[in-house]
Scaffold this motif. Sequence first.
Motif, PDB file in Angstrom:
ATOM      1  N   MET A   1      19.747  33.641  83.089  1.00 60.36           N
ATOM      2  CA  MET A   1      20.723  34.591  83.570  1.00 60.36           C
ATOM      3  C   MET A   1      21.769  34.800  82.472  1.00 60.36           C
ATOM      4  N   THR A   2      22.158  36.042  82.282  1.00 58.96           N
ATOM      5  CA  THR A   2      23.126  36.393  81.253  1.00 58.96           C
ATOM      6  C   THR A   2      24.445  36.798  81.897  1.00 58.96           C
ATOM      7  N   CYS A   3      25.531  36.306  81.326  1.00 57.85           N
ATOM      8  CA  CYS A   3      26.861  36.613  81.850  1.00 57.85           C
ATOM      9  C   CYS A   3      27.765  37.112  80.733  1.00 57.85           C
ATOM     10  N   LYS A   4      28.735  37.915  81.134  1.00 61.19           N
ATOM     11  CA  LYS A   4      29.756  38.390  80.203  1.00 61.19           C
ATOM     12  C   LYS A   4      31.035  37.626  80.481  1.00 61.19           C
ATOM     13  N   VAL A   5      31.661  37.125  79.429  1.00 66.22           N
ATOM     14  CA  VAL A   5      32.915  36.387  79.541  1.00 66.22           C
ATOM     15  C   VAL A   5      33.985  37.152  78.773  1.00 66.22           C
ATOM     16  N   SER A   6      35.040  37.517  79.484  1.00 67.88           N
ATOM     17  CA  SER A   6      36.194  38.139  78.840  1.00 67.88           C
ATOM     18  C   SER A   6      37.440  37.381  79.279  1.00 67.88           C
ATOM     19  N   PHE A   7      38.508  37.537  78.537  1.00 63.75           N
ATOM     20  CA  PHE A   7      39.692  36.722  78.763  1.00 63.75           C
ATOM     21  C   PHE A   7      40.924  37.575  78.989  1.00 63.75           C
ATOM     22  N   PRO A  84      43.943  43.449  74.871  1.00 66.41           N
ATOM     23  CA  PRO A  84      43.213  44.400  75.724  1.00 66.41           C
ATOM     24  C   PRO A  84      41.991  45.007  75.038  1.00 66.41           C
ATOM     25  N   THR A  85      41.994  45.074  73.708  1.00 65.18           N
ATOM     26  CA  THR A  85      40.854  45.640  72.988  1.00 65.18           C
ATOM     27  C   THR A  85      39.694  44.666  72.849  1.00 65.18           C
ATOM     28  N   ASN A  86      39.920  43.398  73.143  1.00 63.71           N
ATOM     29  CA  ASN A  86      38.866  42.398  73.057  1.00 63.71           C
ATOM     30  C   ASN A  86      37.999  42.502  74.307  1.00 63.71           C
ATOM     31  N   THR A  87      36.743  42.840  74.134  1.00 62.51           N
ATOM     32  CA  THR A  87      35.853  43.059  75.274  1.00 62.51           C
ATOM     33  C   THR A  87      35.105  41.807  75.704  1.00 62.51           C
ATOM     34  N   GLY A  88      35.294  40.708  75.014  1.00 61.24           N
ATOM     35  CA  GLY A  88      34.619  39.462  75.387  1.00 61.24           C
ATOM     36  C   GLY A  88      33.274  39.330  74.694  1.00 61.24           C
ATOM     37  N   PHE A  89      32.410  38.507  75.273  1.00 66.23           N
ATOM     38  CA  PHE A  89      31.096  38.288  74.695  1.00 66.23           C
ATOM     39  C   PHE A  89      30.094  37.979  75.803  1.00 66.23           C
ATOM     40  N   VAL A  90      28.823  38.089  75.452  1.00 62.96           N
ATOM     41  CA  VAL A  90      27.740  37.827  76.396  1.00 62.96           C
ATOM     42  C   VAL A  90      27.137  36.477  76.045  1.00 62.96           C
ATOM     43  N   ILE A  91      26.879  35.688  77.072  1.00 65.90           N
ATOM     44  CA  ILE A  91      26.324  34.353  76.874  1.00 65.90           C
ATOM     45  C   ILE A  91      25.188  34.141  77.867  1.00 65.90           C
ATOM     46  N   ASP A  92      24.197  33.400  77.452  1.00 67.24           N
ATOM     47  CA  ASP A  92      23.015  33.173  78.279  1.00 67.24           C
ATOM     48  C   ASP A  92      23.202  31.911  79.128  1.00 67.24           C
ATOM     49  N   MET A  93      24.004  32.033  80.194  1.00 63.34           N
ATOM     50  CA  MET A  93      24.272  30.948  81.140  1.00 63.34           C
ATOM     51  C   MET A  93      24.500  31.560  82.503  1.00 63.34           C
ATOM     52  N   GLY A  94      24.400  30.740  83.519  1.00 61.48           N
ATOM     53  CA  GLY A  94      24.666  31.191  84.871  1.00 61.48           C
ATOM     54  C   GLY A  94      26.157  31.162  85.189  1.00 61.48           C
ATOM     55  N   SER A 121      45.265  26.659  80.391  1.00 57.07           N
ATOM     56  CA  SER A 121      46.405  26.900  81.273  1.00 57.07           C
ATOM     57  C   SER A 121      47.058  28.259  81.022  1.00 57.07           C
ATOM     58  N   LEU A 122      46.864  28.843  79.848  1.00 56.29           N
ATOM     59  CA  LEU A 122      47.426  30.164  79.549  1.00 56.29           C
ATOM     60  C   LEU A 122      46.452  31.304  79.808  1.00 56.29           C
ATOM     61  N   VAL A 123      45.170  31.026  79.674  1.00 59.10           N
ATOM     62  CA  VAL A 123      44.142  32.063  79.693  1.00 59.10           C
ATOM     63  C   VAL A 123      43.299  31.982  80.953  1.00 59.10           C
ATOM     64  N   TYR A 124      42.931  33.157  81.453  1.00 59.95           N
ATOM     65  CA  TYR A 124      42.042  33.259  82.602  1.00 59.95           C
ATOM     66  C   TYR A 124      40.720  33.857  82.115  1.00 59.95           C
ATOM     67  N   ALA A 125      39.621  33.177  82.369  1.00 62.33           N
ATOM     68  CA  ALA A 125      38.298  33.673  81.961  1.00 62.33           C
ATOM     69  C   ALA A 125      37.698  34.492  83.097  1.00 62.33           C
ATOM     70  N   GLN A 126      37.345  35.743  82.787  1.00 66.26           N
ATOM     71  CA  GLN A 126      36.698  36.613  83.754  1.00 66.26           C
ATOM     72  C   GLN A 126      35.206  36.594  83.457  1.00 66.26           C
ATOM     73  N   ILE A 127      34.432  36.138  84.420  1.00 67.35           N
ATOM     74  CA  ILE A 127      32.998  35.958  84.229  1.00 67.35           C
ATOM     75  C   ILE A 127      32.258  36.906  85.165  1.00 67.35           C
ATOM     76  N   SER A 128      31.313  37.667  84.612  1.00 74.39           N
ATOM     77  CA  SER A 128      30.520  38.587  85.434  1.00 74.39           C
ATOM     78  C   SER A 128      29.081  38.597  84.943  1.00 74.39           C
ATOM     79  N   GLU A 129      28.176  38.897  85.858  1.00 73.68           N
ATOM     80  CA  GLU A 129      26.758  38.984  85.488  1.00 73.68           C
ATOM     81  C   GLU A 129      26.499  40.298  84.771  1.00 73.68           C
ATOM     82  N   VAL A 130      25.584  40.230  83.814  1.00 73.28           N
ATOM     83  CA  VAL A 130      25.207  41.440  83.070  1.00 73.28           C
ATOM     84  C   VAL A 130      23.835  41.871  83.505  1.00 73.28           C
TER      85      VAL A 130
END
Length: 130
Positions: A1-7, A84-94, A121-130
């Motif tokens: 499963m592939t997920c996108k992680v943005s911060f 805001p311009t950083n779109t995150g990255f895709v990683i192969d994890m659930g 503690s400063l950053v929130y990771a937004q994780i979504s399935e791709v």
Amino acid sequence: MTCKVSFGWNRSLRANKEAIIAVSRAVAYGYNTREKILKVLPQFAPHRLVLAIDALVSSNMAQVNMGILSVHKDMTMVEVITKPTNTGFVIDMGIEELKKSSVMRQLYMEMGADNTAGVESLVYAQISEV
């Protein structure tokens, strides 16, 4: 499963993120005392600057020693990944695996962070399935 992680900024800090970034940059440029920070950042009310410094100190991203403020080098990474311009990255994890605190800390270490708890503690990771 592939997920996108943005911060993004942690919800409790979003309202004061500009002051946090301004304080960390001011300290990086040598404005590291109370008087210097107040003088170089007049656009922020003193209480906003106090809140920003408190957020940095409580997350262990800054410390005060004899009136001199120093900011951890990981703040540079926090600034970059939360742009805001950083779109995150895709990683192969659930999603379930990525939401584990230990896995996210490992990702922060792989990105170059030394103070992973402070980043977390400063950053929130937004994780979504791709």
